[in-house]
Design a protein around this motif. Sequence first.
Motif, PDB file in Angstrom:
ATOM      1  N   LYS A  20       0.852  -1.207   0.000  1.00  0.00           N
ATOM      2  CA  LYS A  20       0.000   0.000   0.000  1.00  0.00           C
ATOM      3  C   LYS A  20       0.883   1.250   0.000  1.00  0.00           C
ATOM      4  O   LYS A  20       0.626   2.190  -0.749  1.00  0.00           O
ATOM      5  CB  LYS A  20      -0.922   0.036   1.233  1.00  0.00           C
ATOM      6  CG  LYS A  20      -1.986  -0.999   1.217  1.00  0.00           C
ATOM      7  CD  LYS A  20      -3.016  -0.740   0.113  1.00  0.00           C
ATOM      8  CE  LYS A  20      -3.787  -2.013  -0.169  1.00  0.00           C
ATOM      9  NZ  LYS A  20      -4.159  -2.270  -1.532  1.00  0.00           N
ATOM     10  N   ILE A  24       0.622   4.049  -2.883  1.00  0.00           N
ATOM     11  CA  ILE A  24       0.193   5.417  -2.531  1.00  0.00           C
ATOM     12  C   ILE A  24       1.308   6.419  -2.874  1.00  0.00           C
ATOM     13  O   ILE A  24       1.049   7.499  -3.415  1.00  0.00           O
ATOM     14  CB  ILE A  24      -0.239   5.505  -1.047  1.00  0.00           C
ATOM     15  CG1 ILE A  24      -1.434   4.569  -0.802  1.00  0.00           C
ATOM     16  CG2 ILE A  24      -0.613   6.940  -0.665  1.00  0.00           C
ATOM     17  CD1 ILE A  24      -1.732   4.270   0.661  1.00  0.00           C
ATOM     18  N   LYS A 150      -2.463   5.794   3.969  1.00  0.00           N
ATOM     19  CA  LYS A 150      -2.660   7.018   3.158  1.00  0.00           C
ATOM     20  C   LYS A 150      -2.395   8.265   3.997  1.00  0.00           C
ATOM     21  O   LYS A 150      -1.737   9.210   3.565  1.00  0.00           O
ATOM     22  CB  LYS A 150      -4.117   7.051   2.674  1.00  0.00           C
ATOM     23  CG  LYS A 150      -4.234   7.127   1.182  1.00  0.00           C
ATOM     24  CD  LYS A 150      -5.678   7.236   0.783  1.00  0.00           C
ATOM     25  CE  LYS A 150      -5.806   6.632  -0.595  1.00  0.00           C
ATOM     26  NZ  LYS A 150      -7.139   6.180  -0.890  1.00  0.00           N
TER      27      LYS A 150
END
Length: 263
Positions: A20, A24, A150
């Motif tokens: 991730k 991102i 995030k």
Amino acid sequence: MKGVLYYFSGTGNTKWVADKFESIFKDHNIDLKLINVEDKEKVKSECLKKNDFIIVGSPVHTGFLPKIVCNFLDDVKFQNRNTKAIVYSTQGGKSSPIPLFMGKCLKKKGYKIVAQSSIEMPNNYYFSIGRKPDKHSIEKLLASAEKKTKYIVENFINNNVIIESKSEMKVLFGKILFNIFKKSMPKLSKNISSTEQCNKCGMCLINCPQNNITFENGHAVFHSKCILCMRCIHICPVNAITYKNEKIIQTQKYIIDSLKLKK
Ligand SMILES: Cc1cc2nc3c(=O)[nH]c(=O)nc-3n(C[C@H](O)[C@H](O)[C@H](O)COP(=O)(O)O)c2cc1C
């Protein structure tokens, strides 16, 4: 700007979060290279290169870090005063003080800690401690882990520092707990065995981070170097590895793919 993320992941959770981070950062046109700390050669050569920032990710094992990550933190080289560092843990509980310890190790080497965060993920050791994660809770955990990742990246880009406050006492407690656990590791690893269903595909053997598994007389044998990462149990294609002679429901099934296992 480019960075490198060093991780250890027994059963895929920490690697899932690492993936991730990579995607991102990519959305922000920042290159992030992922390196598994099991690959000592790659770690050695990457440590010589210049990166603008590093990330270190680890699972929590009995309140502390697996030995493989401690060794990495001991060996990691100083880059320069401007190299920023993000540290994260993944664990079955809501949070962990372990990133505080990881941050301190890197700070001593001269890194500037800009994020210290613990990310709740499915418990891969539920058959010993904690609750078994069901499909719904896994989906929920993954969604909030992605959101948290995030948040860390966006704050990093905006030059904000994200330090989750944790107590030094909890780190000390984790260290003590882990030392007791470390001593009982050889005994605990005797809880792992394989059943008649084992088809000798060799997946556990070639993917064990400790090279701790061999085949003897047609059976997988688990030796004394086990760090109880639970990889062998969760990756067995025929679910033939038991814990305390109990068949284990492989709850990491949808996450484990992120490990890109050797076949
Ligand atoms: C031996 C062992 C000990 C663990 N101890 C803890 C713990 O003390 N606290 C916790 O919240 N989770 C604990 N867990 C759960 C893992 O930290 C969690 O599932 C983690 O995300 C696994 O990451 P990985 O799939 O990258 O290995 C433990 C798991 C194992 C295998």
